[in-house]
Design an enzyme around this catalytic site. Structure first.
Site, PDB file in Angstrom:
ATOM      1  N   CYS A 350       0.851  -1.194   0.000  1.00 65.11           N
ATOM      2  CA  CYS A 350       0.000   0.000   0.000  1.00 65.11           C
ATOM      3  C   CYS A 350       0.874   1.227   0.000  1.00 65.11           C
ATOM      4  O   CYS A 350       1.935   1.223   0.628  1.00 65.11           O
ATOM      5  CB  CYS A 350      -0.822   0.064   1.279  1.00 65.11           C
ATOM      6  SG  CYS A 350      -2.137  -1.092   1.298  1.00 65.11           S
ATOM      7  N   THR A 353       0.192   9.142   0.198  1.00 67.32           N
ATOM      8  CA  THR A 353       0.640  10.478   0.600  1.00 67.32           C
ATOM      9  C   THR A 353      -0.552  11.094   1.313  1.00 67.32           C
ATOM     10  O   THR A 353      -1.672  11.087   0.767  1.00 67.32           O
ATOM     11  CB  THR A 353       0.977  11.358  -0.630  1.00 67.32           C
ATOM     12  OG1 THR A 353       1.946  10.696  -1.427  1.00 67.32           O
ATOM     13  CG2 THR A 353       1.516  12.709  -0.205  1.00 67.32           C
ATOM     14  N   ARG A 359       0.059  15.853  -4.475  1.00 70.41           N
ATOM     15  CA  ARG A 359       0.293  16.608  -5.706  1.00 70.41           C
ATOM     16  C   ARG A 359       1.463  17.585  -5.590  1.00 70.41           C
ATOM     17  O   ARG A 359       1.481  18.649  -6.195  1.00 70.41           O
ATOM     18  CB  ARG A 359      -0.970  17.354  -6.151  1.00 70.41           C
ATOM     19  CG  ARG A 359      -2.155  16.416  -6.287  1.00 70.41           C
ATOM     20  CD  ARG A 359      -3.154  16.883  -7.271  1.00 70.41           C
ATOM     21  NE  ARG A 359      -2.639  16.767  -8.637  1.00 70.41           N
ATOM     22  CZ  ARG A 359      -3.345  17.031  -9.714  1.00 70.41           C
ATOM     23  NH1 ARG A 359      -4.588  17.414  -9.591  1.00 70.41           N
ATOM     24  NH2 ARG A 359      -2.831  16.914 -10.910  1.00 70.41           N
ATOM     25  N   GLY A 361       4.666  16.009  -5.476  1.00 71.26           N
ATOM     26  CA  GLY A 361       5.807  15.175  -5.862  1.00 71.26           C
ATOM     27  C   GLY A 361       6.210  14.146  -4.806  1.00 71.26           C
ATOM     28  O   GLY A 361       7.106  13.334  -5.041  1.00 71.26           O
ATOM     29  N   GLY A 363       4.496  11.581  -3.712  1.00 72.73           N
ATOM     30  CA  GLY A 363       4.100  10.241  -4.128  1.00 72.73           C
ATOM     31  C   GLY A 363       5.199   9.616  -4.989  1.00 72.73           C
ATOM     32  O   GLY A 363       5.585   8.469  -4.799  1.00 72.73           O
ATOM     33  N   GLU A 384       1.500  -3.831  -5.648  1.00 78.24           N
ATOM     34  CA  GLU A 384       0.419  -4.816  -5.500  1.00 78.24           C
ATOM     35  C   GLU A 384      -0.825  -4.347  -6.263  1.00 78.24           C
ATOM     36  O   GLU A 384      -1.147  -3.160  -6.256  1.00 78.24           O
ATOM     37  CB  GLU A 384       0.095  -4.956  -3.999  1.00 78.24           C
ATOM     38  CG  GLU A 384      -0.873  -6.053  -3.693  1.00 78.24           C
ATOM     39  CD  GLU A 384      -1.153  -6.151  -2.189  1.00 78.24           C
ATOM     40  OE1 GLU A 384      -0.246  -6.505  -1.432  1.00 78.24           O
ATOM     41  OE2 GLU A 384      -2.292  -5.861  -1.795  1.00 78.24           O
ATOM     42  N   SER A 388      -5.170   1.839  -7.193  1.00 84.63           N
ATOM     43  CA  SER A 388      -6.286   2.797  -7.186  1.00 84.63           C
ATOM     44  C   SER A 388      -6.147   3.710  -8.403  1.00 84.63           C
ATOM     45  O   SER A 388      -5.126   3.678  -9.096  1.00 84.63           O
ATOM     46  CB  SER A 388      -6.229   3.643  -5.917  1.00 84.63           C
ATOM     47  OG  SER A 388      -5.097   4.479  -5.970  1.00 84.63           O
ATOM     48  N   SER A 397       3.139   7.702 -14.410  1.00 80.69           N
ATOM     49  CA  SER A 397       3.962   8.879 -14.594  1.00 80.69           C
ATOM     50  C   SER A 397       5.411   8.576 -14.168  1.00 80.69           C
ATOM     51  O   SER A 397       6.363   8.959 -14.854  1.00 80.69           O
ATOM     52  CB  SER A 397       3.349  10.012 -13.771  1.00 80.69           C
ATOM     53  OG  SER A 397       4.169  11.110 -13.787  1.00 80.69           O
TER      54      SER A 397
HETATM   55  N1  ACO Z   1      -5.642  14.134 -10.132  1.00 78.44           N
HETATM   56  C1  ACO Z   1      -4.884  13.992 -11.251  1.00 78.44           C
HETATM   57  N2  ACO Z   1      -3.580  13.615 -11.224  1.00 78.44           N
HETATM   58  C2  ACO Z   1      -3.044  13.367 -10.024  1.00 78.44           C
HETATM   59  C3  ACO Z   1      -3.776  13.501  -8.819  1.00 78.44           C
HETATM   60  C4  ACO Z   1      -5.136  13.911  -8.917  1.00 78.44           C
HETATM   61  N3  ACO Z   1      -5.873  14.083  -7.833  1.00 78.44           N
HETATM   62  N4  ACO Z   1      -2.962  13.190  -7.780  1.00 78.44           N
HETATM   63  C5  ACO Z   1      -1.766  12.863  -8.306  1.00 78.44           C
HETATM   64  N5  ACO Z   1      -1.825  12.967  -9.658  1.00 78.44           N
HETATM   65  C6  ACO Z   1      -0.733  12.732 -10.616  1.00 78.44           C
HETATM   66  C7  ACO Z   1       0.207  13.906 -10.600  1.00 78.44           C
HETATM   67  O1  ACO Z   1      -0.169  14.882 -11.523  1.00 78.44           O
HETATM   68  C8  ACO Z   1       1.528  13.272 -10.901  1.00 78.44           C
HETATM   69  O2  ACO Z   1       1.712  13.076 -12.274  1.00 78.44           O
HETATM   70  P1  ACO Z   1       2.600  14.089 -13.164  1.00 78.44           P
HETATM   71  O3  ACO Z   1       3.868  14.319 -12.416  1.00 78.44           O
HETATM   72  O4  ACO Z   1       2.771  13.325 -14.426  1.00 78.44           O
HETATM   73  O5  ACO Z   1       1.783  15.307 -13.267  1.00 78.44           O
HETATM   74  C9  ACO Z   1       1.411  11.889 -10.303  1.00 78.44           C
HETATM   75  O6  ACO Z   1       0.022  11.631 -10.168  1.00 78.44           O
HETATM   76  C10 ACO Z   1       2.110  11.772  -8.984  1.00 78.44           C
HETATM   77  O7  ACO Z   1       1.957  12.930  -8.249  1.00 78.44           O
HETATM   78  P2  ACO Z   1       2.675  13.111  -6.860  1.00 78.44           P
HETATM   79  O8  ACO Z   1       2.472  14.517  -6.409  1.00 78.44           O
HETATM   80  O9  ACO Z   1       4.075  12.620  -6.930  1.00 78.44           O
HETATM   81  O10 ACO Z   1       1.853  12.083  -5.980  1.00 78.44           O
HETATM   82  P3  ACO Z   1       1.041  12.321  -4.627  1.00 78.44           P
HETATM   83  O11 ACO Z   1       1.956  12.804  -3.556  1.00 78.44           O
HETATM   84  O12 ACO Z   1      -0.165  13.113  -4.888  1.00 78.44           O
HETATM   85  O13 ACO Z   1       0.691  10.821  -4.270  1.00 78.44           O
HETATM   86  C11 ACO Z   1      -0.718   8.928  -4.312  1.00 78.44           C
HETATM   87  C12 ACO Z   1       0.083   9.918  -5.162  1.00 78.44           C
HETATM   88  C13 ACO Z   1       0.225   8.234  -3.329  1.00 78.44           C
HETATM   89  C14 ACO Z   1      -1.327   7.866  -5.221  1.00 78.44           C
HETATM   90  C15 ACO Z   1      -1.814   9.743  -3.570  1.00 78.44           C
HETATM   91  O14 ACO Z   1      -2.710  10.255  -4.493  1.00 78.44           O
HETATM   92  C16 ACO Z   1      -2.571   8.961  -2.525  1.00 78.44           C
HETATM   93  O15 ACO Z   1      -2.078   8.724  -1.435  1.00 78.44           O
HETATM   94  N6  ACO Z   1      -3.844   8.568  -2.856  1.00 78.44           N
HETATM   95  C17 ACO Z   1      -4.704   7.869  -1.927  1.00 78.44           C
HETATM   96  C18 ACO Z   1      -4.214   6.458  -1.666  1.00 78.44           C
HETATM   97  C19 ACO Z   1      -3.982   5.702  -2.941  1.00 78.44           C
HETATM   98  O16 ACO Z   1      -4.816   5.677  -3.822  1.00 78.44           O
HETATM   99  N7  ACO Z   1      -2.805   5.040  -3.023  1.00 78.44           N
HETATM  100  C20 ACO Z   1      -2.416   4.182  -4.129  1.00 78.44           C
HETATM  101  C21 ACO Z   1      -3.105   2.880  -3.986  1.00 78.44           C
HETATM  102  S1  ACO Z   1      -2.423   1.625  -4.995  1.00 78.44           S
HETATM  103  C22 ACO Z   1      -1.412   0.755  -3.942  1.00 78.44           C
HETATM  104  O17 ACO Z   1      -1.479   0.971  -2.767  1.00 78.44           O
HETATM  105  C23 ACO Z   1      -0.397  -0.198  -4.497  1.00 78.44           C
END
Ligand code: ACO
Ligand code: ZN
Length: 495
Positions: A350, A353, A359, A361, A363, A384, A388, A397
Site C-alpha cells: 500500500c 501520501t 500533488r 511530488g 508520491g 500490489e 487505485s 507517470s
Molecule cells: N488528479 C490527477 N492527477 C493526479 C492527482 C489527482 N488528484 N494526484 C496525483 N496525480 C498525478 C500527478 O499529476 C503526478 O503526475 P505528473 O507528475 O505526471 O503530473 C502523479 O500523479 C504523482 O503525483 P505526486 O504529487 O508525486 O503524488 P502524490 O503525492 O499526490 O501521491 C498517491 C500519489 C500516493 C497515489 C496519492 O494520491 C494517494 O495517497 N492517494 C490515496 C491512496 C492511494 O490511492 N494510493 C495508491 C493505492 S495503490 C497501492 O497501494 C499499491
C-alpha cells in the site's frame, strides 16, 4: 386511493428509497463542481437526523471519495429512477454500471476511474456477494477469460525486443492514454488476499461503503477522510478525532490529545531512520515489532484507500514512513508497506501520501524510494494490484519519466551507429518489472518495427517535454543517503 399512495403524492420524498437513482447537486468543494450541474447519483442509505431526512449518495462514474450525505433540496425528484424490481430484490448496487479504467477517461481529472470491482450497495449485500463469488469462481475455472490477448502480445514482445534507439525522423507519438490498464489484472489478482495489513477487499458489508469519520486532526492539519475506516464505533460519531502525529494514537478531543502529547516521548516514527537527505527522512519499521504503530498507520491509511480491507495482522509487513523534519519533529508525510516476502514480486503493498501533501511530488518520491530498495535487493518489483485510480496515475507517470530518463541519456557505443539497449537492461537499471517496462513503452507508442528489428523512436517534442518535467522534479532519492542492508526473510524462518 389508499392512505399510502396519497401520502406518496403529497410527499414525494418518501418515495426515495435505497437504490434509487436521480440527479443530485454535488457540493461546491472543487472547481469542476462549481458549475452547479446536477449529476446522476445512486442513493446508498437514508437516515433521519434532527427532523431532517438525509441521503447518502454515490455519484455515478465518480470516485467513491466524493460520496456524501445530502439533504432533500439537493435531489431532483422529477427524474427519479426506481431500481428494477428484479435487481432491487438482489441488490441496489448492481445498478451501478461496471466502471472500467478506459471508460473512466471521460470523467474529470480530479476523479478518474476506478480499478475496483463494482461497488455493492444497499441492504441486500449478501445476494450480491454470492453472485460475485460465483463470477469469481467462474473466472477461476476459465483462466483465459479477459485480457489474455493483451498479455499474450505483451509477452511475445518481451522476448523479442533487442531494441536499438535512434530517430526515424518525424514519427508522431500519441499522448499517453491516461486510463487504460497497463498491467491487465488476471482473475487471480482480483481475488481478495487473506493476509496483510490492508488486503484487497471483495465486497464488504454495505456499512463499509459509507464514510464513517467526519474529520481528523493530525499535527497542524485538519483532514476530511475519503473512505470508511474501522475506527471504534464510539469515536465515529464525533465531529473530529485527534491523532498524535508521532505515534498515531487517536484521542476523542483536543484536550485528551494535549494530555497525551505531554506524555508521548516520540518526535518521529518508531523504527530505524534509514535515509535522510535535507529535510526528508525514511523510517523503516517492522509490523511485528511495532504492531500498535503499524495498526494505527493502517487505520489512518484506510481513510484514504478504498480498495483495501484492513486486517490487523501487520507481522508480514515492513513499513517505510516518509517524514519532513522541522524544529518540532519529524512529521509524517506518507508511507508505503512492503511484504517481507512476496511471491508475486510486489515491492509495495500500500502507498499513501497524506492529502495535505498530495500533488507536490511526494508520491513519486515514495515510489522512487521503493524502487531504490529493490535495486539494493538486486530485484525487480511492482506495486500490489489492483492499483487505485491515483495510484495508477502516479505509477504510470513514474515509469514513463524513469524510462525516458534512461533512453535519453543513452549514447551509441564505439562502432555503433545508434545506441542499443535491451528491455532486460532497462529492468536491471530501474528495478521496474518487465511487464511494466513493456507496457510503458507500448503506451508511449515508442516501439516501432523497422527493417526486421524493433526500434524505439524518440521525437523532439517528447524529449523536450520530458526535460521540462524533470526540471520541476527537484527532490529526488539519492542512493548515497540510503543506509540499508536488505534482509533475506525466507532464510530467517520467522518474521
Ligand atoms: N488528479 C490527477 N492527477 C493526479 C492527482 C489527482 N488528484 N494526484 C496525483 N496525480 C498525478 C500527478 O499529476 C503526478 O503526475 P505528473 O507528475 O505526471 O503530473 C502523479 O500523479 C504523482 O503525483 P505526486 O504529487 O508525486 O503524488 P502524490 O503525492 O499526490 O501521491 C498517491 C500519489 C500516493 C497515489 C496519492 O494520491 C494517494 O495517497 N492517494 C490515496 C491512496 C492511494 O490511492 N494510493 C495508491 C493505492 S495503490 C497501492 O497501494 C499499491
Ligand atoms: Zn503520541
Amino acid at each position: 386511493m389508499s392512505e399510502d399512495s396519497n401520502s406518496a403524492i403529497l410527499d414525494p420524498i418518501s418515495n426515495v428509497t435505497e437504490g434509487c437513482r436521480l440527479p443530485v447537486l454535488m457540493s461546491n468543494g472543487e472547481d469542476w463542481r462549481k458549475s452547479g450541474h446536477s449529476t446522476l447519483a445512486e442513493v446508498i442509505s437514508i437516515k433521519d437526523l434532527e427532523n431532517k431526512r438525509l441521503f447518502y449518495v454515490h455519484y455515478i462514474d465518480y470516485n467513491k471519495r466524493l460520496d456524501e450525505w445530502v439533504e432533500e433540496d439537493r435531489l431532483d425528484l422529477r427524474k427519479i429512477q426506481y431500481p428494477r424490481r428484479d435487481l432491487a430484490s438482489s441488490t441496489t448496487g448492481l445498478n451501478t454500471p461496471k466502471k472500467t479504467l478506459t471508460g473512466a477517461t471521460n470523467s474529470r481529472p480530479s476523479s478518474p476511474g476506478l480499478t475496483t470491482p463494482d461497488p455493492i450497495t444497499g441492504p441486500s449485500v449478501l445476494a450480491a456477494l454470492q453472485q460475485k463469488q460465483q463470477k469469481i469462481k467462474k473466472r477461476k475455472l476459465d483462466p483465459n477469460e479477459e485480457d489474455d490477448g493483451r498479455r499474450a502480445s505483451i509477452g511475445s514482445l518481451g522476448g523479442s525486443i533487442g531494441s536499438s534507439i535512434g530517430s526515424l525522423g518525424e514519427i508522431e507519438i500519441a499522448p499517453l492514454t491516461p486510463l487504460t490498464p497497463l498491467t491487465p489484472l488476471t482473475p487471480q489478482q482480483n481475488v481478495p488476499r487473506q493476509t496483510g495489513s490492508l488486503a484487497t477487499h471483495s465486497d464488504d458489508h454495505a456499512i463499509t461503503r459509507i464514510k464513517n469519520m467526519k474529520m481528523i486532526e493530525l499535527g497542524k492539519y485538519r483532514i476530511k477522510p475519503w473512505y470508511f475506516s474501522p475506527y471504534p464505533q464510539e469515536i465515529t460519531s464525533l465531529d473530529c478525532i485527534y491523532i498524535c502525529e508521532f505515534c498515531l494514537k487517536y484521542r476523542k478531543s483536543r484536550k485528551c490529545l494535549e494530555r497525551h502529547l505531554h506524555k508521548c516521548p516520540f518526535k518521529h516514527p518508531p523504527g530505524n531512520e534509514i535515509y535522510r537527505k535535507g529535510s526528508v527522512s525514511f523510517f523503516e519499521l517492522d509490523g511485528r515489532k511495532n504492531k500498535l504503530y503499524a495498526q494505527n498507520l493502517c487505520l489512518l491509511a484506510k481513510l484514504f484507500l478504498d480498495h483495501k480491507t484492513l486486517y490487523y495482522d501487520t507481522d508480514p509487513f515492513l513499513f517505510y514512513v516518509m517524514t519532513e523534519c522541522d524544529m518540532r519533529g519529524y512529521h509524517i508525510v506518507g508511507y508505503f508497506s512492503k511484504e517481507k516476502e512476496s511471491s508475486e514480486d510486489y515491492n509495495v503493498a500500500c502507498i499513501l501520501t497524506l492529502p495535505p501533501y498530495q500533488r507536490k511530488g511526494y508520491g513519486k518520491l515514495l515510489i522512487e524510494f521503493s524502487y531504490e530498495l529493490s535495486k539494493f535487493e538486486g530485484k525487480t518489483g511492482s506495486p500490489e494490484k489492483p492499483l487505485s485510480d491515483l495510484g495508477l496515475l502516479s505509477y504510470r507517470s513514474y515509469w514513463k519519466q524513469t524510462i525516458l530518463e534512461i533512453l535519453i541519456a543513452l549514447k551509441p557505443q564505439e562502432g555503433q551507429e545508434k545506441p542499443q539497449l535491451t528491455i532486460n537492461e532497462i529492468c536491471e537499471q530501474t528495478s521496474i518489472k518487465k511487464e511494466d517496462v513493456i507496457s510503458t513503452l507500448t503506451n508511449l507508442e515508442l516501439i516501432n518495427y523497422y527493417r526486421g528489428q524493433y526500434i524505439l523512436t524518440l521525437n523532439k517534442e517528447l524529449v523536450d517535454s520530458h526535460r521540462k518535467i524533470m526540471e520541476k522534479r527537484k527532490v529526488r532519492i539519492d542512493s548515497k543517503y540510503l543506509h540499508w542492508t536488505p534482509k533475506d526473510w525466507a532464510k530467517r524462518g520467522k518474521w
